[in-house]
Design an enzyme around this catalytic site. Structure first.
Site, mmCIF file in Angstrom:
data_model
loop_
_atom_site.group_PDB
_atom_site.id
_atom_site.type_symbol
_atom_site.label_atom_id
_atom_site.label_comp_id
_atom_site.label_asym_id
_atom_site.label_seq_id
_atom_site.Cartn_x
_atom_site.Cartn_y
_atom_site.Cartn_z
ATOM 1 N N CYS A 15 0.873 -1.239 0.213
ATOM 2 C CA CYS A 15 -0.127 -0.154 -0.071
ATOM 3 C C CYS A 15 0.989 1.155 0.053
ATOM 4 C CB CYS A 15 -0.967 -0.082 1.391
ATOM 5 S SG CYS A 15 -0.031 0.040 2.804
ATOM 6 N N CYS A 18 3.379 1.868 2.766
ATOM 7 C CA CYS A 18 4.627 0.810 2.759
ATOM 8 C C CYS A 18 5.687 1.779 1.830
ATOM 9 C CB CYS A 18 3.987 -0.289 2.001
ATOM 10 S SG CYS A 18 3.164 -1.516 2.716
ATOM 11 N N CYS A 82 47.141 -15.393 -11.201
ATOM 12 C CA CYS A 82 47.789 -15.843 -9.795
ATOM 13 C C CYS A 82 46.755 -15.503 -8.746
ATOM 14 C CB CYS A 82 49.491 -15.196 -9.701
ATOM 15 S SG CYS A 82 49.351 -13.449 -9.798
ATOM 16 N N CYS A 85 45.570 -11.641 -8.731
ATOM 17 C CA CYS A 85 44.657 -11.202 -9.965
ATOM 18 C C CYS A 85 43.089 -11.661 -9.234
ATOM 19 C CB CYS A 85 44.597 -12.434 -11.081
ATOM 20 S SG CYS A 85 46.339 -12.390 -11.946
ATOM 21 N N ASP A 504 19.449 -38.950 13.032
ATOM 22 C CA ASP A 504 17.904 -39.331 13.125
ATOM 23 C C ASP A 504 17.652 -40.902 12.893
ATOM 24 O OD1 ASP A 504 15.044 -39.089 12.807
ATOM 25 O OD2 ASP A 504 15.327 -39.580 10.562
ATOM 26 N N ASP A 703 16.662 -37.754 7.063
ATOM 27 C CA ASP A 703 16.279 -37.825 5.510
ATOM 28 C C ASP A 703 14.725 -37.434 5.442
ATOM 29 O OD1 ASP A 703 14.773 -39.661 7.232
ATOM 30 O OD2 ASP A 703 14.615 -41.263 5.534
ATOM 31 N N ASP A 707 13.190 -33.420 9.399
ATOM 32 C CA ASP A 707 14.591 -33.241 9.623
ATOM 33 C C ASP A 707 14.976 -31.693 9.083
ATOM 34 O OD1 ASP A 707 15.235 -35.563 11.106
ATOM 35 O OD2 ASP A 707 15.125 -36.722 9.108
#
Length: 818
Positions: A15, A18, A82, A85, A504, A703, A707
């Site tokens: 709005c 904002c 190198c 750089c 787990d 898994d 988790d």
């Protein structure tokens, strides 16, 4: 300086108020003017004169309750030679307004840049170009490995041509000058047959051809960077060789300008140094090509064509022409083209290149197949589910590339040092020249020049810049071959420091699905007959325990009899009439209700309880017949994996939502040190915090969807690859096989890679640090020893080759825990 304009994207505005808050936040930064925010386009534009730090923009907008949208760009960088750089390219990118972070990798020749949306690619390319390098955007999905390999091959070819040209000219140059000094007969031959002045003219021609032929690249880049106050290794070579060459030209053509006794030529130093450094560069380029071998192999797994089944005909099509939903045929010995699901056929598929597991996997109707794997025994017809960049193999390649391009925390220190290393070396070289000129023996000017050149050449920091990225490339590539994917390169370093591994239970330590583990009958009861009766009753239920019993009967290919009068008794069990016999199944309290004594199975019940299993009983025709246990069985590889983690000196913890009794029983069986049971997903995060406080750095292995918060909050999160996409996205490391031995293997490889990096860094820094004083001539007053610029060039080249060769040793790393 005129005002610069910029536009950024703002998230969260809804709005006019904002808009006002965002404008106020931006106007609070004194560097900004002409601030304007558009609600429709969600853009904020402003002008600035003084440099604006992107993080300050982010912070100001976030305090107002909104977010600036950022994006990640990958750039290919050409011209870096190198570590200095690397530092300069990074600085040029970070100086662009709107850049939040920039990481440049010398080995992959890539830059990973995090910017505010609104920063253009042209701005980044121009910033890099201003420093003398070339950049272009790597589009998402573009096969960067092929491009890098092509570039590396072109670089090798160009270096080979330059090296051959330089070597052909440098060898006679070296023989003519150095052999004249070392072999009196050669000196006499040159003096009497050619003449020393004519020899110098000939050397001048050879050296000039080398300097302004194959050596021109060093001169152009080196002096350009020197003029821009950004000296690099090319600058060291350019200054050193030019000094030796220019002094020799003066000695040859206008010797009266030099003090008496200092008229010497050093053409061979200039020419041979260029040839030796090109040799080092060529060997480096070949070794760097080998560091990305793992990625090349993964890319090679991608099929180029596939056989499509259309209207009963088999038509071969390019892989790019295949779409989701196409039906493909994989004959025995052929590669599975794309990810899909089997419609017809039965075969075994070698998935070792994806999972690291050597045992082929059986595939039948409904099985998932993965593009790049090899179909072994039977023909399979399968429906394509993923194509292009969405396939598992493409995702793996992308993960490995991202990990290889990562910058470990240890590299930050190296970058800070090497950024200043070249300017410091140039000052040391100048100091060496002055000291020798003032305090050196006659001819002081000649001694000063030779030692100046030796210091400049020996100190090239190529090895420092390659020390870390090459080890990361090889280490992460080898890990991918073992079925361990480092989604984030930083995990390579942090995993090494883990003190405790939290696991787990369901799907990680165990198979993740209930199975019939025990079916023990009374002496007079036939096992298969009893199992058929019990499974027939349980087939009426959808409960996972019931389905596990049914599955066990199916695996034995038992025929289930017809069930009548099925009845579920809440809180106790189930009953039915099967083949004319009443069958009752339930816990011990149900048997007691039926008036049956379970004491006959007391010993077995005790054992099951110790294993964390809850026994069920079955009565057939009014007689107690069977004790049954259904449990989530521990994976075969789990005990060895836990033992391996203990061998590595790590504490092992189990975090599970299961009941405490079952958790404690499994922990005792597996020798797990700490148990946290009966926790919800948010409780897992709290448990991780407690374990971190107690033991230190923590790696979490899980898994499931539940988790994901724990994987994200751990110091390092490892996801079982057979788990959910959400868990994998939240993890730092993915174990493709679902085998827990991948955890100690990942930790072992992490330790090996970091040890390799430290060896490289020690060699690079110690080597340079030790040889600079020798090149400066500190041993001359003691034993008369000086380091020839030619030997300095050879030693410098060997330093880089050593680092690359040492990194390549990681390709032979063996999985200790299999």
């Amino acid at each position: 300086m005129s005002d610069q304009k910029m536009q950024v994207s703002v998230q969260g505005m809804s709005c006019a108020s904002c808009v006002g808050r965002v404008e106020k936040a931006l106007k609070s930064l004194s560097q900004l003017s002409d601030v304007s925010v558009n609600l429709v386009t969600h853009k904020a534009s402003f002008s600035y004169q003084a440099p604006v730090v992107a993080s300050e923009l982010m912070t100001a907008v976030e305090k107002a309750g909104f977010t600036l949208i950022e994006q990640k760009l990958e750039l290919s960088i050409e011209g870096m030679t190198c570590s200095s750089c690397v530092g300069r390219v990074e600085k040029s990118l970070k100086d662009v307004v709107g850049v939040l972070e920039a990481n440049v990798n010398l080995a992959t020749q890539r830059a990973s840049v995090r910017v505010l949306e609104g920063v253009t690619v042209d701005q980044l390319v121009q910033a890099v170009g201003a420093r003398g390098y070339t950049a272009h955007l790597i589009a998402e999905g573009e096969q960067t490995t092929d491009e890098l390999a092509t570039r590396q091959q072109a670089e090798q070819l160009q270096l080979k041509k330059r090296l051959i040209f330089a070597a052909v000219l440098a060898i006679p140059l070296f023989i003519l000058e150095m052999f004249s000094h070392m072999i009196p007969a050669m000196h006499n031959f040159v003096e009497s047959n050619i003449g020393m002045q004519n020899s110098w003219y000939f050397q001048f021609v050879l050296a000039t051809l080398i300097m302004f032929g194959p050596g021109m690249g060093f001169l152009k880049t080196g002096f350009k960077n020197l003029v821009n106050f950004a000296p690099d290794m090319n600058s060291l070579v350019a200054v050193g060789t030019t000094a030796a060459y220019s002094y020799s030209v003066v000695a040859t053509f206008i010797p009266h300008l030099l003090p008496e006794g200092t008229v010497n030529v050093y053409y061979e130093s200039a020419g041979v140094i260029v040839a030796l450094i090109l040799l080092g560069r060529f060997m480096e380029a070949k070794a760097k090509g080998n560091t990305s071998e793992a990625i090349k192999r993964l890319v090679g797994l991608q099929a180029k064509t596939a056989v499509v089944v259309e209207k009963g005909e088999n038509i071969e099509k390019p892989i790019d022409a295949i779409v989701v939903g196409d039906i493909l045929l994989a004959k025995p010995g052929e590669r599975i083209a794309l990810d899909g699901v089997v419609l017809n056929g039965q075969s075994y598929v070698d998935e070792s290149m994806i999972s690291g597991e050597p045992v082929p996997v059986e595939k039948t109707t409904g099985s998932q197949v993965i593009g790049g794997t090899i179909n072994q025994s039977g023909a399979l017809t399968y429906k394509v589910e993923q194509v292009g960049a969405n396939t598992l193999l493409a995702n793996i390649i992308r993960m490995v590339e991202q990990a290889q391009g990562a910058k470990l925390p240890i590299q930050a220190l190296v970058d800070r040092i090497t950024l200043w290393f070249v300017p410091v070396v140039m000052l040391l070289a100048l100091l060496t020249f002055v000291v020798w000129l003032i305090f050196g023996p006659e001819p002081a000017l000649s001694f000063a020049l030779v030692n100046l050149v030796a210091v400049l050449i020996i100190a090239c920091p190529c090895a420092m810049g390659l020390a870390t990225p090459t080890s990361i490339m090889v280490g992460t590539g080898r890990a991918a071959q073992m079925g361990v994917l480092f989604r984030k390169g930083e995990a390579l370093q942090s995993l090494k420091d883990a003190k405790v591994v939290a696991l787990d239970k369901t799907g990680t330590l165990t198979q993740g699905r209930p199975e019939l583990t025990d079916f023990i009958c009374q002496a007079d009861v036939e096992s298969n007959q009893a199992l058929a009766l019990v499974a027939a009753v349980e087939n009426q239920s959808e409960h996972p325990i019931a389905q596990a019993i049914v599955q066990a009967a199916k695996e034995k290919q038992l025929e289930l009899p017809v069930v009548e009068q099925f009845n579920s008794i809440t809180g106790f069990g189930v009953e039915a009439v099967v083949a004319g016999q009443r069958v009752e199944i339930g816990a011990d309290r149900y048997m007691q209700k039926l008036g049956l004594n379970v004491a006959d199975f007391a010993e077995q019940a005790q054992r099951l309880a110790e294993e964390g299993k809850t026994p069920l009983y079955a009565a057939i025709a009014g007689k107690l017949a069977v004790i049954i246990a259904v449990a989530d069985p521990i994976k075969d590889s789990t005990p060895a994996a836990i033992a391996a983690l203990h061998e590595l000196g790590l504490k092992v913890a189990m975090i599970t939502g299961d009941n405490r009794h079952t958790a404690q029983a499994i922990a005792k069986q597996l020798n797990i040190d700490e148990v946290v049971a009966e926790v919800l997903p948010d409780g897992k995060v709290a448990a991780i915090t407690r374990l971190q406080q107690a033991f230190g750095s923590l790696a979490y292995v899980g898994d499931g969807i539940n988790d994901a918060p724990a994987l994200a909050s751990a110091d390092v999160g490892l996801a079982i690859g057979t788990g959910t996409d959400i868990a994998i996205e939240a993890a730092d490391v993915v174990l493709m096989s679902g085998d827990l031995t991948g955890v100690p293997n990942a930790i072992g490889l992490s330790q090996a890679t970091l040890a390799n990096i430290k060896q490289n860094l020690f060699w690079a820094f110690a080597y340079n640090s030790a040889l600079i004083p020798i090149a400066a001539g500190v041993l001359y007053p003691i034993n008369g020893m000086l380091l020839s610029p030619i030997f300095a060039a050879g030693a410098m080249a060997l330093s880089s080759v050593f680092v690359l060769t040492n990194a390549l040793r990681l390709r032979r790393y063996k999985a200790v825990y299999v």
